[in-house]
Structures are given as structure tokens and as C-alpha cells.
Design a protein around this motif. Structure first.
Motif, PDB file in Angstrom:
ATOM      1  N   TYR A   7       0.830  -1.206   0.000  1.00 25.79           N
ATOM      2  CA  TYR A   7       0.000   0.000   0.000  1.00 25.79           C
ATOM      3  C   TYR A   7       0.874   1.270   0.000  1.00 25.79           C
ATOM      4  N   LEU A   8       1.932   1.256   0.813  1.00 27.42           N
ATOM      5  CA  LEU A   8       2.764   2.456   0.918  1.00 27.42           C
ATOM      6  C   LEU A   8       3.587   2.718  -0.351  1.00 27.42           C
ATOM      7  N   ARG A   9       3.988   1.630  -1.043  1.00 28.41           N
ATOM      8  CA  ARG A   9       4.910   1.807  -2.170  1.00 28.41           C
ATOM      9  C   ARG A   9       4.279   2.558  -3.345  1.00 28.41           C
ATOM     10  N   GLU A  10       2.949   2.608  -3.376  1.00 24.17           N
ATOM     11  CA  GLU A  10       2.294   3.289  -4.506  1.00 24.17           C
ATOM     12  C   GLU A  10       2.731   4.757  -4.597  1.00 24.17           C
ATOM     13  N   TRP A  11       2.957   5.402  -3.423  1.00 29.50           N
ATOM     14  CA  TRP A  11       3.275   6.827  -3.448  1.00 29.50           C
ATOM     15  C   TRP A  11       4.591   7.190  -2.780  1.00 29.50           C
ATOM     16  N   LEU A  12       5.208   6.243  -2.072  1.00 32.52           N
ATOM     17  CA  LEU A  12       6.441   6.575  -1.346  1.00 32.52           C
ATOM     18  C   LEU A  12       7.637   5.885  -2.006  1.00 32.52           C
ATOM     19  N   PRO A  13       8.579   6.679  -2.547  1.00 33.29           N
ATOM     20  CA  PRO A  13       9.661   6.103  -3.333  1.00 33.29           C
ATOM     21  C   PRO A  13      10.689   5.294  -2.535  1.00 33.29           C
ATOM     22  N   GLU A  15      -4.156   0.161   7.767  1.00 33.59           N
ATOM     23  CA  GLU A  15      -5.330  -0.119   8.621  1.00 33.59           C
ATOM     24  C   GLU A  15      -5.748   1.067   9.488  1.00 33.59           C
ATOM     25  N   PHE A  16      -4.911   2.113   9.556  1.00 39.03           N
ATOM     26  CA  PHE A  16      -5.262   3.271  10.399  1.00 39.03           C
ATOM     27  C   PHE A  16      -5.784   4.465   9.602  1.00 39.03           C
ATOM     28  N   GLN A  17      -5.979   4.237   8.300  1.00 41.59           N
ATOM     29  CA  GLN A  17      -6.584   5.292   7.476  1.00 41.59           C
ATOM     30  C   GLN A  17      -8.052   5.484   7.840  1.00 41.59           C
ATOM     31  N   GLY A  51      -9.220  10.151  10.457  1.00 40.03           N
ATOM     32  CA  GLY A  51      -8.861  11.556  10.703  1.00 40.03           C
ATOM     33  C   GLY A  51      -7.572  11.734  11.478  1.00 40.03           C
ATOM     34  N   ILE A  52      -6.808  10.642  11.663  1.00 41.50           N
ATOM     35  CA  ILE A  52      -5.570  10.728  12.466  1.00 41.50           C
ATOM     36  C   ILE A  52      -4.580  11.702  11.823  1.00 41.50           C
ATOM     37  N   MET A  53      -4.365  11.561  10.497  1.00 47.09           N
ATOM     38  CA  MET A  53      -3.332  12.388   9.872  1.00 47.09           C
ATOM     39  C   MET A  53      -3.749  13.854   9.791  1.00 47.09           C
ATOM     40  N   ILE A 109       2.815  21.603   1.725  1.00 49.74           N
ATOM     41  CA  ILE A 109       2.573  20.166   1.627  1.00 49.74           C
ATOM     42  C   ILE A 109       2.525  19.841   0.141  1.00 49.74           C
ATOM     43  N   ARG A 110       3.317  18.858  -0.258  1.00 50.49           N
ATOM     44  CA  ARG A 110       3.311  18.427  -1.661  1.00 50.49           C
ATOM     45  C   ARG A 110       2.813  17.000  -1.739  1.00 50.49           C
ATOM     46  N   ALA A 111       2.001  16.723  -2.734  1.00 42.86           N
ATOM     47  CA  ALA A 111       1.496  15.358  -2.922  1.00 42.86           C
ATOM     48  C   ALA A 111       1.359  15.104  -4.411  1.00 42.86           C
ATOM     49  N   GLY A 167      -2.172  12.441  -8.387  1.00 44.64           N
ATOM     50  CA  GLY A 167      -3.132  11.336  -8.297  1.00 44.64           C
ATOM     51  C   GLY A 167      -3.369  10.823  -6.882  1.00 44.64           C
ATOM     52  N   ASN A 168      -2.633  11.347  -5.908  1.00 47.66           N
ATOM     53  CA  ASN A 168      -2.743  10.853  -4.527  1.00 47.66           C
ATOM     54  C   ASN A 168      -3.858  11.626  -3.797  1.00 47.66           C
ATOM     55  N   THR A 169      -5.072  11.264  -4.112  1.00 48.27           N
ATOM     56  CA  THR A 169      -6.219  12.059  -3.637  1.00 48.27           C
ATOM     57  C   THR A 169      -6.342  12.056  -2.109  1.00 48.27           C
ATOM     58  N   LYS A 170      -5.987  10.930  -1.464  1.00 49.24           N
ATOM     59  CA  LYS A 170      -6.091  10.880   0.001  1.00 49.24           C
ATOM     60  C   LYS A 170      -5.105  11.852   0.643  1.00 49.24           C
ATOM     61  N   SER A 171      -3.914  11.933   0.072  1.00 47.41           N
ATOM     62  CA  SER A 171      -2.922  12.857   0.625  1.00 47.41           C
ATOM     63  C   SER A 171      -3.318  14.309   0.344  1.00 47.41           C
ATOM     64  N   ARG A 172      -3.784  14.570  -0.870  1.00 50.90           N
ATOM     65  CA  ARG A 172      -4.190  15.938  -1.224  1.00 50.90           C
ATOM     66  C   ARG A 172      -5.358  16.425  -0.370  1.00 50.90           C
ATOM     67  N   GLU A 222      -6.183  20.175   1.746  1.00 50.99           N
ATOM     68  CA  GLU A 222      -7.458  20.791   1.323  1.00 50.99           C
ATOM     69  C   GLU A 222      -8.407  20.922   2.523  1.00 50.99           C
ATOM     70  N   ARG A 223      -8.465  19.864   3.343  1.00 52.83           N
ATOM     71  CA  ARG A 223      -9.313  19.891   4.549  1.00 52.83           C
ATOM     72  C   ARG A 223      -8.867  20.979   5.525  1.00 52.83           C
ATOM     73  N   LEU A 224      -7.551  21.226   5.543  1.00 47.81           N
ATOM     74  CA  LEU A 224      -7.008  22.200   6.507  1.00 47.81           C
ATOM     75  C   LEU A 224      -6.975  23.625   5.954  1.00 47.81           C
TER      76      LEU A 224
HETATM   77  C1  COA Z   1      -2.013  10.140   2.844  1.00 47.29           C
HETATM   78  C2  COA Z   1      -2.600   9.399   4.024  1.00 47.29           C
HETATM   79  C3  COA Z   1      -1.821   9.720   5.287  1.00 47.29           C
HETATM   80  C4  COA Z   1      -4.085   9.818   4.208  1.00 47.29           C
HETATM   81  O1  COA Z   1      -4.672   9.009   5.199  1.00 47.29           O
HETATM   82  P1  COA Z   1      -6.193   9.280   5.627  1.00 47.29           P
HETATM   83  O2  COA Z   1      -6.562   8.253   6.599  1.00 47.29           O
HETATM   84  O3  COA Z   1      -7.035   9.461   4.404  1.00 47.29           O
HETATM   85  O4  COA Z   1      -6.110  10.697   6.347  1.00 47.29           O
HETATM   86  P2  COA Z   1      -6.723  11.058   7.768  1.00 47.29           P
HETATM   87  O5  COA Z   1      -6.097  10.222   8.818  1.00 47.29           O
HETATM   88  O6  COA Z   1      -6.637  12.500   7.905  1.00 47.29           O
HETATM   89  O7  COA Z   1      -8.231  10.585   7.645  1.00 47.29           O
HETATM   90  C5  COA Z   1      -9.112  11.200   6.729  1.00 47.29           C
HETATM   91  C6  COA Z   1     -10.216  10.229   6.463  1.00 47.29           C
HETATM   92  O8  COA Z   1     -10.856   9.901   7.681  1.00 47.29           O
HETATM   93  C7  COA Z   1     -12.195  10.435   7.673  1.00 47.29           C
HETATM   94  N1  COA Z   1     -12.381  11.011   8.995  1.00 47.29           N
HETATM   95  C8  COA Z   1     -13.005  10.396  10.017  1.00 47.29           C
HETATM   96  N2  COA Z   1     -12.984  11.172  11.100  1.00 47.29           N
HETATM   97  C9  COA Z   1     -12.341  12.315  10.754  1.00 47.29           C
HETATM   98  C10 COA Z   1     -12.012  13.496  11.465  1.00 47.29           C
HETATM   99  N3  COA Z   1     -12.331  13.664  12.732  1.00 47.29           N
HETATM  100  N4  COA Z   1     -11.315  14.461  10.818  1.00 47.29           N
HETATM  101  C11 COA Z   1     -10.965  14.308   9.534  1.00 47.29           C
HETATM  102  N5  COA Z   1     -11.259  13.203   8.815  1.00 47.29           N
HETATM  103  C12 COA Z   1     -11.946  12.212   9.422  1.00 47.29           C
HETATM  104  C13 COA Z   1     -12.255  11.399   6.522  1.00 47.29           C
HETATM  105  O9  COA Z   1     -13.543  11.506   5.980  1.00 47.29           O
HETATM  106  C14 COA Z   1     -11.300  10.745   5.551  1.00 47.29           C
HETATM  107  O10 COA Z   1     -11.872   9.625   4.971  1.00 47.29           O
HETATM  108  P3  COA Z   1     -12.231   9.585   3.384  1.00 47.29           P
HETATM  109  O11 COA Z   1     -10.921   9.653   2.632  1.00 47.29           O
HETATM  110  O12 COA Z   1     -12.907   8.278   3.227  1.00 47.29           O
HETATM  111  O13 COA Z   1     -13.091  10.780   3.165  1.00 47.29           O
HETATM  112  C15 COA Z   1      -2.546   7.880   3.782  1.00 47.29           C
HETATM  113  O14 COA Z   1      -3.426   7.556   2.719  1.00 47.29           O
HETATM  114  C16 COA Z   1      -1.160   7.361   3.432  1.00 47.29           C
HETATM  115  O15 COA Z   1      -0.299   7.293   4.296  1.00 47.29           O
HETATM  116  N6  COA Z   1      -0.954   6.979   2.155  1.00 47.29           N
HETATM  117  C17 COA Z   1       0.289   6.358   1.729  1.00 47.29           C
HETATM  118  C18 COA Z   1       1.515   7.239   1.885  1.00 47.29           C
HETATM  119  C19 COA Z   1       1.296   8.606   1.278  1.00 47.29           C
HETATM  120  O16 COA Z   1       0.687   8.748   0.245  1.00 47.29           O
HETATM  121  N7  COA Z   1       1.866   9.613   1.959  1.00 47.29           N
HETATM  122  C20 COA Z   1       1.748  10.990   1.523  1.00 47.29           C
HETATM  123  C21 COA Z   1       2.758  11.298   0.488  1.00 47.29           C
HETATM  124  S1  COA Z   1       2.574  12.980  -0.052  1.00 47.29           S
END
Ligand code: COA
Length: 180
Positions: free
Chosen positions: A33-39, A102-104, A107-109, A131-133, A136-141, A145-147
Motif C-alpha cells: 500500500y505504501l509503495r504506490e506513493w512513497l519512493p 489499517e489506520f486510514q 482523521g488521524i493524519m 505540503i506536496r502530494a 493522483g494521490n487524492t487521500k494525501s491531497r 485541502e481539509r485544513l
Molecule cells: C495520505 C494518508 C496519510 C491519508 O490518510 P487518511 O486516513 O485518508 O487521512 P486522515 O487520517 O486525515 O483521515 C481522513 C479520512 O478519515 C475520515 N475522517 C473520520 N474522522 C475524521 C475526522 N475527525 N477528521 C478528519 N477526517 C476524518 C475522513 O472523511 C477521511 O476519509 P475519506 O478519505 O474516506 O473521506 C494515507 O493515505 C497514506 O499514508 N498513504 C500512503 C503514503 C502517502 O501517500 N503519503 C503521503 C505522500 S505525499
């Protein structure tokens, strides 16, 4: 050493050598899972690479160039957040992060990022945080955006990940905008 309580379940603690074993096991458990975006993931094949990461982080901190923190959620390491660099002259830094799969989704990050932005503006007295992402890394972006960071543009083919270049989306927050 820097320890910061983010909320009642989550804290940031600067990486230490005693974390190496737990940290390597975490990377190993989320490798695909991590290797998709982390070199660096494919090259992190043994605890020796994690030990080298901790040593580099300690050197970075001792030179005043930033730090790397373990994210501890309910006392277990679940990821890393840190500063890639600190430019004291131009008063800016860049935040990087990853979370085990498993910790995605909790809202932890986002919470950790918010705490770190607070910290760099208040304690390091910086002016700008990036912050750079990968585009295509929508979860990181979604985190900047949320902040409320501003999307400032796209760096073309800015990073080599595994076997191809990816474009990088650049987000930034200025101290005066964060204060509002
Ligand atoms: C990038 C990464 C950290 C994002 O993880 P994430 O779990 O989506 O981020 P958060 O911990 O902030 O959680 C946000 C998610 O929890 C949900 N959530 C639940 N409670 C929340 C709260 N109190 N506050 C914010 N979000 C909350 C959000 O809706 C969101 O879920 P969604 O994507 O289904 O909408 C993770 O995907 C990752 O490590 N990816 C691989 C490595 C990587 O890409 N690193 C970044 C390189 S630039």
C-alpha cells in the motif's frame, strides 16, 4: 525530546532508536500500500534501513533542520509525520507524512498535520508551510485541502516513484492565514 499530545488517543513523539523495530514491522505490514506513493519503500528491506532513517532523523534534528515524529495512536506506532526541511532564512518548511493502511479513514493524519502546523508557526516562528502530494494521490491531497491550504500549482514530473515520474501538487499555508 519533542512529545506532543494531539488528542486523548494520539500523540507525536520524535523518532528514537528504540522505535526502529516497531517502525520497520509497520512498514513491512503495509508495504504494498505504501509503495504506490512513497519512493523509499522498496529499498526499506530490513531493519538496517529503518535504523539509518532514525539516525538521519536524529542528525536532522541536531542540525536544526527539522524532525521526524512517530504517530502513536492508542500507544502503537501507526505512521510518521515530519518536516522535510526547515529554511530559517525564508522562514518556511514542508510537511511529509504516511500512515499504515489499517489506520486510514479516522482523521488521524489530518489531526496530526493540524498540530504540526500549529507547532511550526508558534514554536519555530515560520511564515510558510508547504505540503506536496502527487496529483493522483487524492487521500494525501485531501489533507491540506481539509485544513484550508491554498493549492498553488503543479510541479511537472517532480518525483520518480518506482518506475515512473508523477506530477506534484503544491499546497501552502501562510502564518497570517492560519491565525485567522
Ligand atoms: C495520505 C494518508 C496519510 C491519508 O490518510 P487518511 O486516513 O485518508 O487521512 P486522515 O487520517 O486525515 O483521515 C481522513 C479520512 O478519515 C475520515 N475522517 C473520520 N474522522 C475524521 C475526522 N475527525 N477528521 C478528519 N477526517 C476524518 C475522513 O472523511 C477521511 O476519509 P475519506 O478519505 O474516506 O473521506 C494515507 O493515505 C497514506 O499514508 N498513504 C500512503 C503514503 C502517502 O501517500 N503519503 C503521503 C505522500 S505525499
Amino acid at each position: 525530546m519533542f512529545v506532543h499530545q494531539v488528542d486523548d488517543q494520539t500523540k507525536l513523539a520524535m523518532v528514537e532508536m528504540r522505535d526502529a523495530e516497531e517502525l520497520f514491522a509497520l512498514v513491512d505490514s503495509s508495504r504494498m500500500y505504501l509503495r504506490e506513493w512513497l519512493p523509499w519503500v522498496d529499498a526499506n528491506v530490513s531493519i538496517a534501513e529503518t535504523v539509518a532513517f532514525v539516525q538521519a532523523a536524529q542528525k536532522q534534528y541536531s542540525r536544526g533542520e527539522g524532525f521526524q515524529c512517530c504517530i502513536r495512536y492508542r500507544d502503537k506506532i501507526v505512521g510518521i509525520i515530519g518536516l522535510h526541511r526547515v529554511d530559517r532564512f525564508h522562514k518556511q518548511t514542508e510537511i511529509g507524512y504516511w500512515l499504515a493502511e489499517e489506520f486510514q479513514g479516522r482523521g488521524i493524519m489530518t489531526a496530526c498535520c493540524r498540530a504540526l502546523v500549529d507547532f511550526v508557526f508558534q514554536e519555530y516562528k515560520l511564515h510558510r508551510v508547504e505540503i506536496r502530494a502527487a496529483v493522483g494521490n487524492t487521500k494525501s491531497r485531501a489533507i491540506p485541502e481539509r485544513l484550508g491550504f491554498t493549492h498553488e500549482g503543479t510541479l511537472r514530473e517532480a518525483e520518480w516513484v518506482n518506475d515512473h515520474f508523477v506530477d506534484g501538487a503544491v499546497y501552502a499555508m501562510l502564518e497570517r492565514d492560519w491565525a485567522e
